[in-house]
Design an enzyme around this catalytic site. Structure first.
Site, PDB file in Angstrom:
ATOM      1  N   ARG A   1       8.851  17.083  -4.317  1.00  0.00           N
ATOM      2  CA  ARG A   1       7.867  17.469  -5.318  1.00  0.00           C
ATOM      3  C   ARG A   1       7.973  18.966  -5.523  1.00  0.00           C
ATOM      4  O   ARG A   1       8.008  19.717  -4.556  1.00  0.00           O
ATOM      5  CB  ARG A   1       6.458  17.201  -4.825  1.00  0.00           C
ATOM      6  CG  ARG A   1       6.105  15.793  -4.658  1.00  0.00           C
ATOM      7  CD  ARG A   1       4.614  15.755  -4.424  1.00  0.00           C
ATOM      8  NE  ARG A   1       4.265  14.540  -3.733  1.00  0.00           N
ATOM      9  CZ  ARG A   1       3.044  14.290  -3.305  1.00  0.00           C
ATOM     10  NH1 ARG A   1       2.098  15.168  -3.461  1.00  0.00           N
ATOM     11  NH2 ARG A   1       2.789  13.171  -2.693  1.00  0.00           N
TER      12      ARG A   1
ATOM     13  N   ASP B   1       0.864  -1.158   0.000  1.00  0.00           N
ATOM     14  CA  ASP B   1       0.000   0.000   0.000  1.00  0.00           C
ATOM     15  C   ASP B   1       0.912   1.223   0.000  1.00  0.00           C
ATOM     16  O   ASP B   1       2.095   1.116   0.289  1.00  0.00           O
ATOM     17  CB  ASP B   1      -0.845  -0.065   1.276  1.00  0.00           C
ATOM     18  CG  ASP B   1      -1.706   1.149   1.442  1.00  0.00           C
ATOM     19  OD1 ASP B   1      -2.252   1.601   0.441  1.00  0.00           O
ATOM     20  OD2 ASP B   1      -1.818   1.635   2.570  1.00  0.00           O
ATOM     21  N   LYS B   2       0.381   2.383  -0.353  1.00  0.00           N
ATOM     22  CA  LYS B   2       1.248   3.558  -0.337  1.00  0.00           C
ATOM     23  C   LYS B   2       1.080   4.363   0.949  1.00  0.00           C
ATOM     24  O   LYS B   2       1.982   4.436   1.766  1.00  0.00           O
ATOM     25  CB  LYS B   2       0.970   4.451  -1.542  1.00  0.00           C
ATOM     26  CG  LYS B   2       1.832   5.697  -1.571  1.00  0.00           C
ATOM     27  CD  LYS B   2       1.463   6.608  -2.704  1.00  0.00           C
ATOM     28  CE  LYS B   2       0.175   7.376  -2.453  1.00  0.00           C
ATOM     29  NZ  LYS B   2       0.323   8.453  -1.485  1.00  0.00           N
TER      30      LYS B   2
ATOM     31  N   LYS C   1       0.288  28.573 -10.161  1.00  0.00           N
ATOM     32  CA  LYS C   1       1.246  27.544  -9.754  1.00  0.00           C
ATOM     33  C   LYS C   1       0.978  26.278 -10.546  1.00  0.00           C
ATOM     34  O   LYS C   1      -0.180  25.971 -10.877  1.00  0.00           O
ATOM     35  CB  LYS C   1       1.191  27.275  -8.258  1.00  0.00           C
ATOM     36  CG  LYS C   1      -0.074  26.634  -7.773  1.00  0.00           C
ATOM     37  CD  LYS C   1      -0.013  26.397  -6.272  1.00  0.00           C
ATOM     38  CE  LYS C   1      -1.337  25.817  -5.788  1.00  0.00           C
ATOM     39  NZ  LYS C   1      -1.438  25.754  -4.344  1.00  0.00           N
TER      40      LYS C   1
ATOM     41  N   GLY D   1      -5.015   3.482  -3.642  1.00  0.00           N
ATOM     42  CA  GLY D   1      -6.250   4.104  -4.094  1.00  0.00           C
ATOM     43  C   GLY D   1      -6.001   5.527  -4.529  1.00  0.00           C
ATOM     44  O   GLY D   1      -6.887   6.213  -5.023  1.00  0.00           O
TER      45      GLY D   1
ATOM     46  N   ARG E   1      -5.521   4.189  -8.085  1.00  0.00           N
ATOM     47  CA  ARG E   1      -6.977   4.314  -8.119  1.00  0.00           C
ATOM     48  C   ARG E   1      -7.643   2.950  -8.066  1.00  0.00           C
ATOM     49  O   ARG E   1      -8.599   2.698  -8.770  1.00  0.00           O
ATOM     50  CB  ARG E   1      -7.422   5.039  -9.398  1.00  0.00           C
ATOM     51  CG  ARG E   1      -6.969   6.457  -9.485  1.00  0.00           C
ATOM     52  CD  ARG E   1      -8.128   7.426  -9.505  1.00  0.00           C
ATOM     53  NE  ARG E   1      -8.986   7.262  -8.342  1.00  0.00           N
ATOM     54  CZ  ARG E   1      -8.835   7.900  -7.217  1.00  0.00           C
ATOM     55  NH1 ARG E   1      -7.880   8.752  -7.056  1.00  0.00           N
ATOM     56  NH2 ARG E   1      -9.643   7.692  -6.203  1.00  0.00           N
TER      57      ARG E   1
END
Lengths: 1177, 338
Positions: free
Chosen positions: A615, A421-422, A582, A696, A793
């Site tokens: 990021r 899972d993340k 942005k 997800g 997802r």
């Protein structure tokens, strides 16, 4: 909202009918079950994850246990041993161990089940407010006596109207009727369902909203008599189709009106909803999957081997029985004394009895103690995992690793696919503003970790709440010193350009954002003095270093995944018009004005940030001339009213406005990974595991994390979307999808190496697999070549589907790791499920086989504990089967010399004690202490793990060799003594003792050869077991015992006699040595042939596992900068419509909501990929 | 302080055992150790083999079949089993002295005393002198449990019933037949004689057997097996004990007597001998053979060439294999190192 008269009956697929406030109607059809029969329609809202009831426990547990071939076999043996006429060994030798095995297993299962029951009860007893419909009882009841009463989740029934308070968990799938917020909006957090942390909003139907917003609301709700027709319960989390029939009108329903069970109501005081699905019908429970009994591959192989051995034994018994029949028919009648006994019975009948006698006699080849010891070793290995201080995490290392399922340990050494899972597993779900680049100057330093960052003195800022992990006094000085207008503009942009809502709690603004990235940015701006205070539909209020300023919000140019940017157009208090923008670096950089300053240094900064796994988002501004705005806004107004091509026109308009930008700077956000995640994943990949990520969350975020946690190499290419589909479709149907054809295909398609690419798969694409069954196999063969697969997802059910896909198309062991309720299904489906004992820690841990405190402990769990367990258990099983078979099969050969009469060559006590006392301690010590290489070496050379992946230590072929070797040993054990005893005056009992000594010696020598890691316990174990043999033999053959019971101890004095005879010793020695000679030779050959390479492993300094240092020459193409967006509609259009803003919120015509551009979502995260590991080291 | 207790309960001792860091020895064997080791084992085995072989060679054995299959044999007349109390003679000549203490065995072939029925069909209680079982033998003795369904057999069971009942007398033929004294005492195991088999304490012994009957195949009841020596009578008769100690394999020999006497205690002098056999035991029907065996013994018991040869074979195998290994080692290892 289409409204029609109810004239036609609902569509055929919307057959689920729920009537509001009609308890008796639904109660009547309550689903019930008895044993396997079910009837009724509507499930109650009770969670039942347990599997036993008092009535079914015994049959079920027995059924489960007798699914093991071995248990059934032992039962058979016990039954036969109770028949005196065939009993060649007494019955108690089997039934006591069998009883112990069955009861220990049963009690363990029962305890687990009780724990599940307890957690179920806890959930079922949660409270919620239910409107108990009074209309049933009396029409006379006054409205004032209508009220919500508190009841438990388990009492919620379909059709009930519920009141949910802020931060409550929603107890069933509800149709949102109205809420305390304007427009009956409400916000839900769906972390437990899809792992996303941002808020989603749901909105009630206009019809119900307008009718039910009066006060008090109870009478209206009570009078609500709508009927919902919708789909039958299903597991699709993101879709819902149905209709509400109310007051003669039909209203279409979709998932925008549905509050799912398990989500949490946020930012909304109260919401009212009607239960549509309850209990096991709810979408989340439909996604949970079944609880299944897990069995390791070794156990399955063992089970097959057991069946094989038993069949062989039965066959051998049959042959021996035939021999016995022939002997009876041909020989016995001539032996006067024997024939008298046999005369009563025919040869066939004798053979029949002999068959069963031999079945019993040969049964020690598959002893019960194998299973008892196996279980015991599993438990000890599990304890080792729990004891390991290196695997303790949490606060003050208070959370140990735990093996909740104690029977999967050896499988930890063979994991081929790790599915992770993340959110919460790989990432901490914590976004930190770590660095920025303003006007070409880089602020902040990522070489120190976030925790070690010294906190800036921000006491001058009354709004500061802490949480800034950017430490650069220069920036603060410049901001406060008014020297650098660029930096002030930068901060203003951060404070203005977003869709965050501010909520005031205890005098400080609390930001609610649909995207955690935005929250981090706005939060950082607050810390640095640009405090976003509040927003209305058309204004933003910020506090700039103590100076409160109101900006007029003219327009939000919202985020979409194509645009990858968002802008706000504001009128400054001074009157000027400003556009703040942005977005992803690519899209911003191409929209800059010519000769934009600092471009080169900013690009360098982008590369730098990319290397630090941050990021990035580019921030830009533009001053808009008044005339331009007028013209633009007019065009926009027309465009909004346009009916066709509205999207395109808007797109062009936005593009027009977002041009000629002036670059302000770049923000860099760290999506904090859990400790040691990249190193762990890299190490596991080196160990040969395929690590997949299933989340997800959005694709952009997933890909980003994929890069930053080393799932995917920096320079690898992603195969996604259409490209992937093409790949799945292209090969012709007939051609088998071999690796070479894939490779060829790939070479043709793109010049790339498979092992330098990764697959990205999204939930909807995965859903297509159902329709294209052959895609699964193709996908798996492509995935087998790629570095990794990222699935984004995906619903919990799909996560499990992916696991099932792997299980179906490969024979590799899958391990799923996750922390939330959305991972439960996957955890249950995988061979091994690991739950992270996170903060919430509930469902995943309860359903997991192992719990860890951190993802990085997987290294130790797999590479150290798993590998050792696999080796230990493989060696243990081989040895155990060897020693028992070799000692039991002797009876086959002896049969030829006793007329196939099922005469045992051993004393009964030897048969009983051989596996338990004489040969068990050394192998137990081996299975507990054996280490082929140390912890350090295991972690240093992950390659060693591949032995388990290739099933090198335990496979049918090796087992066959072991059994052949056992047969050889049994031959030697019998025929060498035969040569000595043949035609001599030595008796049967002396021969029995001789063979006993020889078999104990050979078993002991074998274990000495197998043991590589000698602790004192191994030595003691061997010493004790050999001594035990001599002592027990002397004791059971002593005078005292004989006098106690001559029938049970029928070998009196044999041992003393035999031990005094040199021939016995010489024979035993020779027999034992000959028996282990092949094994000895192969060990020696192994040493001779493998020693050079082994020597090299131990002595030569090999490159230890190190994080690859990425080069500094990374090109622009390596930067990954894109927006991640929330899946549903964002908050952007809600802001412009003012719907969400309680304070202002003049009710806006709903039509204008619907008219908004489709993808108006406003959230932004900008990932940049990176992989330099310096922030870990 | 429940919380603290909980913490300590959750936190096991950081011991070498729990952390799997027990001190241990990991032998790193190399070819330099294992090949010489292999050679040494081989040589040791060859050594033992040679010693055993020489010892075995030095043992003299004289084995003579007296089944009477051949018509020339004196026992041919008895082999049909028609003559009751048939006596026959077996002549043999010793050219050299038969050295050492000589043991007298009888041997049977193709006789499945290892058949399970022989082992099962025994009443251990009865044989240990428990008179209750004299009248109530165990069911396992069936069909040799009762005669006519009511009179108990003592000793019951197949094993006892099938007792070998040929008797032998050895004579040296010097002018006249000079009987060679045979000693039947102490031929059974001490533990059998003293522990496993006991006579009832009843005196006279015969009374204990009241109400019982002898096994059907026995010529006389147990209490008359040796009327001269009460310590060799009844259930502790040495011949009986020797018979009851089952053989492991179908071909076996059992000790019958030791040759004693002042003239023969240290060996049988050369000369002609005859064995007078009371031929009772039928073996022809199952193709069995009966033998008498004279043998002296060494420290390793009777003559046994097999053990020595087996040691030699395994020992040489080890040596041969170590040579093969050396070649393999040289082929694979040295090119790499060189």
């Amino acid at each position: 909202m289409p409204k029609e008269e109810v004239t036609t009956s609902p569509g055929s697929d919307v057959t689920w009918e729920v009537r509001a406030n009609k308890r008796h109607f639904h109660r009547h059809q309550r689903r019930r079950s008895f044993l396997c029969f079910r009837w009724g329609r509507y499930a109650d809202n009770v969670v039942r994850s347990f599997k036993y009831s008092p009535l079914t426990f015994l049959p079920l547990t027995l059924y489960e246990q007798f699914q093991r071939a071995a248990n059934l076999y032992f039962l058979l043996i016990v039954v036969m041993q109770c028949v005196p006429i065939i009993s060649s060994i007494p019955w108690y030798t089997t039934i006591i161990p069998l009883f112990i095995v069955l009861s220990v297993r049963g009690i363990k299962d029962l305890a687990n089940d009780l724990a599940r029951r307890r957690s179920d009860t806890q959930i079922n007893r949660r409270c919620c407010d239910v409107l108990i419909s009074q209309s049933i009882h009396s029409m006379a009841c006054l409205p004032s006596c209508l009220s919500f009463s508190q009841s438990q989740w388990k009492d919620v029934c379909v059709g009930d109207v519920l009141r949910i308070h802020k931060d409550q968990i929603i107890p069933a799938d509800l149709l949102l009727l109205c809420s305390s917020e304007p427009h009956s909006l409400c916000y839900v957090e769906t972390m437990d369902i899809d792992g996303e942390t941002n808020l989603k909003y749901r909105q009630a139907l206009a019809a119900t909203h307008t009718e039910m917003t009066s006060d008090p609301v109870e009478p209206i709700l009570d009078a609500f008599d709508g009927v919902v027709f919708c789909e039958e319960p299903n597991s699709r989390l993101y879709s819902f189709r149905g209709e509400l029939h109310w007051r003669g009108e039909r209203h279409h329903l979709d998932c925008g009106q549905i509050l799912l069970r398990g989500t949490v109501l946020r930012n909304t005081d109260t919401a009212y909803g009607m239960a549509v699905y309850t209990g096991s019908d709810t979408k989340i429970l439909r996604n949970v999957g079944r609880h299944r009994i897990k069995m390791t591959q070794i156990e399955r192989v063992l089970n097959k081997v057991v069946i094989g051995i038993v069949l062989v034994l039965l066959l051998v018994s049959l042959l021996l029985a035939i021999g016995s029949g022939v002997f009876m028919g041909a020989v016995v009648p001539q032996i006067e004394v024997l024939s008298v006994i046999m005369s009563a019975r025919s040869a066939v009948y004798t053979a029949f009895l002999t068959f069963w006698s031999y079945v019993i006699l040969l049964s020690p080849a598959m002893p019960m103690s194998l299973y008892i010891t196996f279980e015991m070793i599993h438990v000890i290995h599990s304890l080792f995992i729990g004891w390991d201080v290196e695997m303790r995490g949490g606060k003050e290392d208070s959370v140990p690793a735990q093996a909740r399922n104690t029977s999967l340990n050896e499988e930890l050494g063979q994991v081929g696919h790790l599915l992770s899972d993340k959110t919460g597993t790989l990432t901490q779900n914590h976004l930190l503003f770590r660095q920025c680049c303003i006007a070409g100057d880089v602020y902040g330093d990522t070489s120190v970790s976030a925790e070690e960052t010294e906190t800036l003195n921000l006491s001058w800022n009354p709004f500061s709440c802490g949480g800034l992990h950017l430490s650069d006094q220069r920036l603060v000085d410049r901001l406060r010193g008014q020297q650098c207008p660029d930096s002030r503009q930068f901060l203003t942009a951060l404070a203005l350009c977003h869709t965050v809502m501010a909520e005031w709690r205890e005098g400080a603004p609390v930001y609610q954002a649909a995207s955690p990235d935005e929250e981090a940015l706005v939060g950082a701006a607050r810390e640095l003095g640009w405090v976003f205070l509040s927003r209305t539909r058309d204004s933003l209020t910020i506090n700039e270093l103590g100076l409160k300023r109101h900006y007029h919000l003219l327009s939000i140019l919202d985020f979409t995944s194509q645009r990858r940017r968002m802008s706000v157009l504001v009128r400054e208090p001074e009157g000027g018009l400003k556009l703040y923008c942005k977005g992803a670096d690519l899209v911003i950089l191409e929209r800059l004005q010519k000769d934009c300053p600092h471009l080169e240094s900013t690009e360098r900064a982008l590369d730098l940030f990319a290397q630090s796994s941050l990021r990035t988002l580019c921030i830009a501004e533009r001053s808009v001339p008044e005339a331009k705005w007028k013209e633009w806004s007019q065009t926009l107004h027309q465009a909004v009213l346009a009916t066709c091509d509205r999207e395109d026109i808007l797109e062009r308009l936005y593009d027009d406005m977002e041009s000629d930008l002036k670059l302000l700077g770049v923000t860099a956000i760290e999506d904090r990974l859990q400790n040691g995640v990249p190193q762990t994943i890299l190490m596991l990949r080196q160990a040969g595991l395929k690590v997949w990520m299933l989340t997800g969350d959005k694709k952009e975020t997933a890909v980003n994390i994929g890069y930053s946690c080393k799932l995917v190499d920096p320079d690898s290419r992603l195969l996604e979307g259409d490209e992937l589909r093409e790949l799945l479709q292209s090969p012709d149907e007939e051609v088998t999808f071999s690796k070479s054809s894939v490779a060829k295909l790939l070479c043709l398609a793109k010049e790339m190496a498979w092992d330098r690419s990764a697959l990205v798969l999204t939930g909807p694409e995965l859903a297509e697999f159902n329709n294209q069954p052959e895609w699964g196999a193709r996908f798996m063969s492509i995935a087998g070549l790629c570095q990794s697969v990222l699935c984004c997802r995906v619903t919990p059910g799909q996560k499990a589907d992916v696991v099932a896909l792997i299980r179906k198309h490969t024979d590799s062991i899958t391990m799923a790791i996750g922390d939330g309720a959305n991972d439960v299904n996957m955890i249950k489906t995988a061979h091994i499920g690991v739950g992270l004992a996170g903060v919430e820690g509930g469902q995943a841990v309860l359903n997991a086989d192992y719990t860890l405190a951190q993802f990085s402990f997987l290294q130790r769990l797999l590479l150290v504990h798993g590998r050792w367990s696999y080796r230990r258990i493989s060696v243990f099983l081989h040895y155990f089967l060897y020693k028992t078979s070799s000692f039991a099969l002797v009876h086959i050969w002896f049969g030829f010399f006793n007329g196939f009469s099922a005469q045992s060559l051993y004393e009964n006590w030897f048969i009983v004690l051989y596996t338990v006392f004489y040969t068990s301690t050394p192998v137990q010590c081996l299975a507990i202490f054996e280490q082929d290489v140390s912890v350090e070496s295991s972690l240093r050379w992950p390659d060693l793990y591949k032995v388990g992946l290739r099933h090198e230590l335990f496979n049918p072929l090796l087992l066959a060799f072991t059994l052949l070797y056992a047969i050889y040993t049994s031959l030697v054990l019998f025929f060498v003594p035969l040569g000595v005893f043949h035609n001599s005056d030595m008796d049967f009992q002396t021969m029995a003792v001789t063979v006993n000594i020889a078999s104990v010696f050979s078993a002991t020598t074998e274990i000495v050869l197998l043991t590589r890691h000698w602790t004192k316990w191994n030595v003691i174990g061997i010493f004790v077991s050999v001594c035990m043999f001599f002592m027990c033999t002397l004791i059971t053959q002593s005078r005292k015992f004989f006098e106690m019971s001559p029938v049970d101890y029928y070998f009196p004095g044999v041992a003393q006699n035999a031990f005094a005879s040199p021939v016995v010793w010489l024979t035993s020695l020779l027999t034992a040595c000959t028996a282990v000679l092949p094994s000895f030779t192969s060990h020696v050959l192994n040493i001779i042939l493998n020693n050079p390479s082994r020597h090299r492993v131990h002595s030569v300094q090999r490159e230890p596992v190190e994080m690859q240092q990425s080069g500094f020459t990374r090109g622009h193409s390596h930067r990954r900068s894109s927006y991640a967006m929330s899946q549903g509609r964002g908050l952007g259009r809600l802001i412009t419509s003012g719907a969400s803003l309680r304070s202002t919120a003049p009710p806006v015509d709903r039509g204008c909501l619907d008219d908004g551009p489709q993808g108006m979502t406003g959230l932004t995260q900008k990932p940049t990929r990176d992989d330099a590991p310096n922030n870990f080291t | 302080m429940p919380k603290k207790e909980l913490e300590t309960a959750n936190r096991p001792d950081n011991t070498a055992f729990t952390q799997q860091r027990l001190p241990a020895w990991q032998p790193m064997l190399s070819a330099g150790i294992v090949i010489p080791g292999f050679v040494l084992i081989g040589l040791a085995f060859i050594g033992i083999g040679v010693a055993l072989f020489i010892t075995s060679r030095n043992i003299t054995v004289l084995e003579m079949d007296y089944t009477g299959v051949e018509t020339s044999s004196d026992c041919f007349k008895c082999s049909a089993g028609t003559i009751p109390n048939c006596l026959c003679n077996l002549y043999f000549t010793l050219n050299d002295t038969f050295p050492g203490q000589v043991y007298f065995y009888y041997g049977l072939t193709n006789y499945f005393q290892s058949h399970r029925k022989f082992g099962v069909s025994v009443d251990a209680y009865q044989l240990s002198g428990d008179t209750y079982y004299f009248t109530n033998p165990l069911n396992v003795c069936a069909p040799y449990q009762f005669v006519n369904g009511s009179i108990p057999i003592v000793p019951c069971g197949l094993s006892a019933n099938s007792m070998f009942n040929d008797t032998f007398k050895l004579y040296q033929l010097v002018n006249v037949s000079k009987p060679v004294p045979l000693d039947g005492r102490g031929i059974a195991w001490w533990s059998d004689y003293n522990v496993k088999y006991r006579n009832p304490t009843t005196t006279p012994l015969k009374n204990a057997f009241n109400g019982t009957i002898k096994p059907p195949c026995w010529p006389k009841p147990a209490y008359e097996l040796d009327l001269t020596d009460p310590s060799n009578n009844g259930l502790v008769n040495q011949d009986f004990l020797v018979w009851m100690r089952r053989a492991a394999l179908p071909n076996f020999r059992k000790l019958y007597r030791r040759i004693t006497g002042p003239d023969y205690a240290s060996g049988l002098p050369p000369g002609n001998y005859t064995i007078e056999i009371a031929y009772n035991y039928p073996t022809m029907i199952f193709n069995g053979r009966k033998k008498v065996v004279l043998s002296n013994v060494s420290w390793m018991g009777g003559k046994n060439d097999f053990l020595g040869v087996a040691y030699l074979v395994v020992g040489s195998l080890c040596v041969v294999m170590s040579i093969v290994m050396l070649i393999v080692y040289a082929t694979f290892k040295f090119p790499e190192d060189g």
